[in-house]
Motif scaffolding. Structure first.
Motif, PDB file in Angstrom:
ATOM      1  N   GLY A  15       0.795  -1.221   0.000  1.00 58.30           N
ATOM      2  CA  GLY A  15       0.000   0.000   0.000  1.00 58.30           C
ATOM      3  C   GLY A  15       0.825   1.267   0.000  1.00 58.30           C
ATOM      4  N   GLY A  16       2.118   1.129   0.203  1.00 58.92           N
ATOM      5  CA  GLY A  16       2.995   2.291   0.257  1.00 58.92           C
ATOM      6  C   GLY A  16       3.422   2.777  -1.119  1.00 58.92           C
ATOM      7  N   SER A  17       4.296   3.784  -1.118  1.00 61.73           N
ATOM      8  CA  SER A  17       4.758   4.415  -2.355  1.00 61.73           C
ATOM      9  C   SER A  17       6.282   4.528  -2.370  1.00 61.73           C
ATOM     10  N   LEU A  18       6.826   4.546  -3.553  1.00 57.62           N
ATOM     11  CA  LEU A  18       8.242   4.803  -3.777  1.00 57.62           C
ATOM     12  C   LEU A  18       8.391   5.549  -5.086  1.00 57.62           C
ATOM     13  N   ARG A  19       9.438   6.357  -5.189  1.00 54.57           N
ATOM     14  CA  ARG A  19       9.766   6.974  -6.467  1.00 54.57           C
ATOM     15  C   ARG A  19      11.170   6.566  -6.858  1.00 54.57           C
ATOM     16  N   LEU A  20      11.270   5.920  -7.984  1.00 50.54           N
ATOM     17  CA  LEU A  20      12.565   5.537  -8.530  1.00 50.54           C
ATOM     18  C   LEU A  20      13.066   6.627  -9.463  1.00 50.54           C
ATOM     19  N   SER A  21      14.383   6.765  -9.492  1.00 54.05           N
ATOM     20  CA  SER A  21      15.020   7.735 -10.376  1.00 54.05           C
ATOM     21  C   SER A  21      16.064   7.039 -11.232  1.00 54.05           C
ATOM     22  N   CYS A  22      16.284   7.597 -12.406  1.00 50.30           N
ATOM     23  CA  CYS A  22      17.301   7.064 -13.318  1.00 50.30           C
ATOM     24  C   CYS A  22      18.021   8.253 -13.936  1.00 50.30           C
ATOM     25  N   ALA A  23      19.328   8.337 -13.699  1.00 50.45           N
ATOM     26  CA  ALA A  23      20.149   9.399 -14.259  1.00 50.45           C
ATOM     27  C   ALA A  23      20.829   8.888 -15.518  1.00 50.45           C
ATOM     28  N   ALA A  24      20.686   9.645 -16.595  1.00 51.02           N
ATOM     29  CA  ALA A  24      21.244   9.232 -17.885  1.00 51.02           C
ATOM     30  C   ALA A  24      22.388  10.141 -18.289  1.00 51.02           C
ATOM     31  N   SER A  25      23.455   9.538 -18.773  1.00 51.71           N
ATOM     32  CA  SER A  25      24.562  10.305 -19.326  1.00 51.71           C
ATOM     33  C   SER A  25      24.555  10.083 -20.823  1.00 51.71           C
ATOM     34  N   VAL A  26      23.868  10.957 -21.529  1.00 46.57           N
ATOM     35  CA  VAL A  26      23.766  10.866 -22.992  1.00 46.57           C
ATOM     36  C   VAL A  26      23.546  12.276 -23.509  1.00 46.57           C
ATOM     37  N   SER A  27      24.127  12.589 -24.636  1.00 43.90           N
ATOM     38  CA  SER A  27      24.084  13.969 -25.108  1.00 43.90           C
ATOM     39  C   SER A  27      22.735  14.353 -25.691  1.00 43.90           C
ATOM     40  N   THR A  28      21.986  13.391 -26.211  1.00 48.94           N
ATOM     41  CA  THR A  28      20.724  13.698 -26.896  1.00 48.94           C
ATOM     42  C   THR A  28      19.557  13.042 -26.178  1.00 48.94           C
ATOM     43  N   PHE A  29      19.484  13.250 -24.889  1.00 44.45           N
ATOM     44  CA  PHE A  29      18.493  12.566 -24.059  1.00 44.45           C
ATOM     45  C   PHE A  29      17.069  12.783 -24.550  1.00 44.45           C
ATOM     46  N   VAL A  30      16.745  13.997 -24.957  1.00 44.29           N
ATOM     47  CA  VAL A  30      15.365  14.378 -25.231  1.00 44.29           C
ATOM     48  C   VAL A  30      14.742  13.564 -26.371  1.00 44.29           C
ATOM     49  N   ILE A  31      15.531  13.046 -27.312  1.00 47.13           N
ATOM     50  CA  ILE A  31      14.957  12.358 -28.464  1.00 47.13           C
ATOM     51  C   ILE A  31      14.837  10.850 -28.265  1.00 47.13           C
ATOM     52  N   ASN A  32      15.338  10.360 -27.135  1.00 46.28           N
ATOM     53  CA  ASN A  32      15.336   8.918 -26.895  1.00 46.28           C
ATOM     54  C   ASN A  32      14.103   8.457 -26.130  1.00 46.28           C
ATOM     55  N   ASP A  33      13.655   7.252 -26.441  1.00 48.60           N
ATOM     56  CA  ASP A  33      12.608   6.624 -25.637  1.00 48.60           C
ATOM     57  C   ASP A  33      13.228   6.106 -24.343  1.00 48.60           C
TER      58      ASP A  33
END
Length: 119
Positions: A15-33
């Protein structure tokens, strides 16, 4: 070289909550799925959620098992991907992995973060 680093996993009660994060090292992040998958002990990896890049209007897609409970989001300026998980169930226990797929179809994976849902 693309690197993805997940964080935010841990032990949470049903019943609880969590937020996962993922840090990406890529120059063109915005265009990737970007996507989240999970792998429970003794089971195959399964798709959880996906968000397309900006050229596909950042559309989202979810596994039926998490619809209405999980939300994927991204911060293109920070090159971050998030997975907000609410109403967690014991069957959500798994290693959660972040992935990034380029427009030419190459997929990169992080090493994962463990989520345990237990009382």
């Amino acid at each position: 070289q693309v690197q993805l680093v997940e964080s935010g996993g841990g032990l949470v009660q049903p019943g609880g909550s969590l937020r996962l994060s993922c840090a990406a090292s890529v120059s063109t992040f915005v265009i990737n799925d970007v996507a989240w998958s999970r792998q429970a002990p003794g089971k195959e990896r399964e798709f959880v959620a996906q968000m397309s890049g900006v050229y596909s209007s950042s559309s989202t897609n979810y596994a039926d098992s998490v619809k209405g409970r999980f939300t994927i989001s991204r911060d293109n300026a920070k090159k971050m991907v998030y997975l907000q998980m609410n109403s967690l169930k014991p069957e959500d226990t798994a290693v959660y992995l972040c992935s990034l797929t380029t427009p030419v179809g190459t997929t990169y994976w992080g090493k994962g973060t463990l989520v345990t849902v237990s009382s």
